[in-house]
Design a protein around this motif. Structure first.
Motif, mmCIF file in Angstrom:
data_model
loop_
_atom_site.group_PDB
_atom_site.id
_atom_site.type_symbol
_atom_site.label_atom_id
_atom_site.label_comp_id
_atom_site.label_asym_id
_atom_site.label_seq_id
_atom_site.Cartn_x
_atom_site.Cartn_y
_atom_site.Cartn_z
ATOM 1 N N UNK A 88 0.987 -1.027 -0.148
ATOM 2 C CA UNK A 88 0.279 -0.010 -0.042
ATOM 3 C C UNK A 88 0.577 1.163 0.010
ATOM 4 N N UNK A 89 2.174 1.295 -0.221
ATOM 5 C CA UNK A 89 2.833 2.338 0.191
ATOM 6 C C UNK A 89 2.794 2.910 -1.275
ATOM 7 N N UNK A 90 3.003 4.356 -1.254
ATOM 8 C CA UNK A 90 3.077 5.266 -2.546
ATOM 9 C C UNK A 90 4.078 6.579 -2.068
ATOM 10 N N UNK A 91 4.640 6.527 -3.263
ATOM 11 C CA UNK A 91 5.600 7.611 -3.376
ATOM 12 C C UNK A 91 4.405 9.031 -2.736
ATOM 13 N N UNK A 92 5.336 10.424 -2.725
ATOM 14 C CA UNK A 92 4.590 12.193 -2.542
ATOM 15 C C UNK A 92 4.392 12.322 -3.996
ATOM 16 N N UNK A 93 3.459 13.372 -3.798
ATOM 17 C CA UNK A 93 2.610 13.733 -5.194
ATOM 18 C C UNK A 93 4.416 14.659 -6.128
ATOM 19 N N UNK A 94 5.046 14.932 -5.315
ATOM 20 C CA UNK A 94 6.304 15.754 -6.265
ATOM 21 C C UNK A 94 7.131 14.342 -7.114
ATOM 22 N N UNK A 95 7.198 13.518 -6.335
ATOM 23 C CA UNK A 95 8.298 12.323 -6.901
ATOM 24 C C UNK A 95 7.120 11.232 -7.829
ATOM 25 N N UNK A 96 5.752 11.148 -7.491
ATOM 26 C CA UNK A 96 4.780 11.081 -8.567
ATOM 27 C C UNK A 96 4.994 11.776 -9.722
ATOM 28 N N UNK A 97 4.680 13.100 -9.436
ATOM 29 C CA UNK A 97 4.819 13.910 -11.110
ATOM 30 C C UNK A 97 5.786 13.996 -11.629
ATOM 31 N N UNK A 98 7.051 13.278 -11.019
ATOM 32 C CA UNK A 98 8.430 13.817 -11.738
ATOM 33 C C UNK A 98 8.739 12.436 -12.127
ATOM 34 N N UNK A 99 7.419 11.335 -11.874
ATOM 35 C CA UNK A 99 8.296 10.318 -12.149
ATOM 36 C C UNK A 99 6.807 9.632 -13.379
ATOM 37 N N UNK A 100 5.999 10.494 -13.876
ATOM 38 C CA UNK A 100 4.850 10.347 -15.072
ATOM 39 C C UNK A 100 5.440 10.111 -16.093
ATOM 40 N N UNK A 101 4.847 9.489 -17.707
ATOM 41 C CA UNK A 101 5.382 9.071 -18.306
ATOM 42 C C UNK A 101 5.318 10.464 -19.474
#
Length: 289
Positions: free
Chosen positions: A39-52
């Motif tokens: 259930x873990x996930x990256x923070x929003x900034x990391x998630x945005x940086x790892x988008x396609x």
């Protein structure tokens, strides 16, 4: 990892390697065991940086035009010369009549050179008209990267006319109804336009000696019904036949180009001006890296 090999209607893309999932706009939405806990996930900034990565693209005339880098001009600026020339034609009315895929054992540059070679048409494609009609074409360069020719009185497609003629694309002036435009949108979109049909060949250069062509033929949306079935069939049969005739020619050109003697080829000043411009475009693109 290639995310998708085939067309899909799924609402999300899932990578088959680690099962990360993405929205269709490229946003990252699933990262199983991100920090090794369920259930873990990256923070929003990391998630945005790892988008396609976003890809610049636009849809026009039955095509999706893509630029993988930073274009010097917008799609509107690039297409402006064609849009102006084809202003009387309502390309919003396109209906897909037929499409096909071709595997061609030839380099992509030969595909374009053959497309821009109007000299060979009556000899390889007798259905486009007699040899005496071959000179009835005008070289047209709309922009540095839009080049080709125009038959003011039509060419390919004459043999496809039936008792029920296809409707034209909107309110096309009578003076333009027999005109056929043939253009390369450098590097890899080849388009034909008459008042009552439109054809696109988009191609992928998959190897130095292999090209995959995707060919589509469009008619006016009002010609989509059964009353025009014979006319659509006659038209597409002629256009696919023309392309079928070019495939073995291209493969023979590829084999001939492999000879050292091919460097002694000559371009003809009365026929090959557009081909020469294409070669200059290729050389300039290679020089730019």
């Amino acid at each position: 990892m290639v995310l998708s090999e085939e067309p899909s209607t799924r609402k999300r893309l899932r990578c088959p390697y680690h099962y990360w999932t993405y929205e269709v706009d490229g946003a990252l939405c699933g990262t199983p065991y991100w920090d090794r806990t369920k259930g873990s996930a990256p923070d929003d900034a990391t998630r945005d940086a790892l988008a396609l990565l976003p890809v610049r693209h636009t849809e026009w005339a039955g095509m999706v035009l893509v630029c993988l880098g930073e274009p010097e001009r917008s799609a509107d600026e690039t297409l402006a010369p064609l849009r102006e020339r084809w202003a009387p034609v309502d390309l919003e009315r396109l209906h897909l009549a037929a499409e096909d895929r071709y595997e061609v054992d030839a380099n992509w540059k030969l595909v374009v050179e053959n497309f821009l070679d109007f000299y060979h048409l009556p000899f390889v494609h007798p259905q486009v008209g007699p040899a005496a009609a071959a000179p009835d074409i005008e070289d047209v360069v709309l922009a540095d990267d839009i080049l080709g020719g125009c038959y003011p009185r039509g060419a390919a497609g004459k043999a496809a006319k039936t008792e029920t003629p296809l409707p034209i694309f909107g309110d096309v002036p009578a003076a333009l109804r027999d005109r056929q435009d043939i253009f390369c949108l450098f590097p890899n979109a080849l388009v034909f336009l008459e008042a009552d049909w439109f054809q696109v060949i988009g191609f992928e250069p998959v190897a130095a000696n292999r090209t995959v062509e995707h060919m589509a033929v469009f008619v006016d949306s009002s010609a989509s019904g059964p009353e025009f079935a014979d006319a659509r069939k006659a038209l597409t049969a002629v256009l696919f036949e023309v392309n079928d005739q070019d495939v073995p020619i291209l493969e023979r050109m590829q084999r001939g180009r492999s000879s050292p003697a091919a460097d002694r080829n000559h371009l003809l000043p009365h026929w090959d001006q557009v081909t020469a411009r294409f070669q200059v475009l290729v050389a300039a693109a290679l020089e730019e890296g």
